[in-house]
Design a protein around this motif. Structure first.
Motif, PDB file in Angstrom:
ATOM      1  N   SER A 188      -3.187  -1.886  -7.545  1.00 38.31           N
ATOM      2  CA  SER A 188      -1.559  -1.784  -7.797  1.00 38.31           C
ATOM      3  C   SER A 188      -0.965  -2.878  -6.838  1.00 38.31           C
ATOM      4  CB  SER A 188      -1.224  -0.290  -7.240  1.00 38.31           C
ATOM      5  OG  SER A 188      -1.179  -0.241  -5.969  1.00 38.31           O
ATOM      6  N   TYR A 189       0.256  -3.396  -7.149  1.00 32.01           N
ATOM      7  CA  TYR A 189       0.898  -4.374  -6.415  1.00 32.01           C
ATOM      8  C   TYR A 189       0.972  -3.771  -4.840  1.00 32.01           C
ATOM      9  CZ  TYR A 189       4.440  -7.393  -4.304  1.00 32.01           C
ATOM     10  OH  TYR A 189       5.244  -8.114  -3.442  1.00 32.01           O
ATOM     11  N   SER A 190       1.269  -2.556  -4.573  1.00 29.39           N
ATOM     12  CA  SER A 190       1.385  -2.041  -3.151  1.00 29.39           C
ATOM     13  C   SER A 190       0.138  -2.197  -2.335  1.00 29.39           C
ATOM     14  CB  SER A 190       1.815  -0.618  -3.229  1.00 29.39           C
ATOM     15  OG  SER A 190       1.046   0.255  -3.939  1.00 29.39           O
ATOM     16  N   THR A 191      -1.147  -1.886  -3.054  1.00 25.32           N
ATOM     17  CA  THR A 191      -2.408  -1.996  -2.532  1.00 25.32           C
ATOM     18  C   THR A 191      -2.631  -3.500  -2.210  1.00 25.32           C
ATOM     19  OG1 THR A 191      -3.151  -0.004  -4.003  1.00 25.32           O
ATOM     20  CG2 THR A 191      -4.970  -1.619  -2.988  1.00 25.32           C
TER      21      THR A 191
END
Length: 131
Positions: A86-89
């Motif tokens: 994911s983008y946040s990861t």
């Protein structure tokens, strides 16, 4: 051959000793149970591109990672494609990079030596010449 076929963790030997241990620890922290070691390695290689004088954004790098994974899936039709974080990861991986390393690399050369970014850019060269 997949992107991971051309990527190895030998980058530690190509980076100034001043940051070698910090980056080794950073890489160790990125390992987890969800992603395979090959997926983590590719994600880390792309995350290291953040330390570049051209100052790419995290979103640009995340899109680049997505592109590399999709290219692999297209080339290697048989095995399951790598998973995209994911983008946040991915943003968390980049944010965890040693700050001084990133600062010096984005600033360019340090005392007449080649910039850290120039050394890290070898990763993109290896990835882009894999076809």
């Amino acid at each position: 051959m997949s992107q991971n076929g051309y990527v190895c963790l030998d980058f530690i030997g190509r980076i100034d000793g001043e940051h070698r241990d910090e980056l080794r620890c950073w890489y160790q922290r990125q390992r987890g149970r969800y992603f395979t070691p090959q997926e983590v390695l590719l994600q880390c290689v792309v995350a290291l591109r953040y330390a570049d004088p051209s100052r790419p954004t995290v979103r640009e790098l995340w899109h680049r990672l997505h592109h590399l994974i999709m290219e692999d899936a297209r080339i290697l039709k048989g095995p399951r494609p790598q998973r995209l974080p994911s983008y946040s990861t991915f943003r968390a991986r980049v944010a965890d990079l040693p700050r001084e390393f990133v600062w010096k690399a984005r600033a360019g050369r340090d005392m007449g030596r080649p910039s850290i970014a120039a050394l890290v850019s070898r990763f993109e060269t290896v990835l882009s010449t894999s076809r």
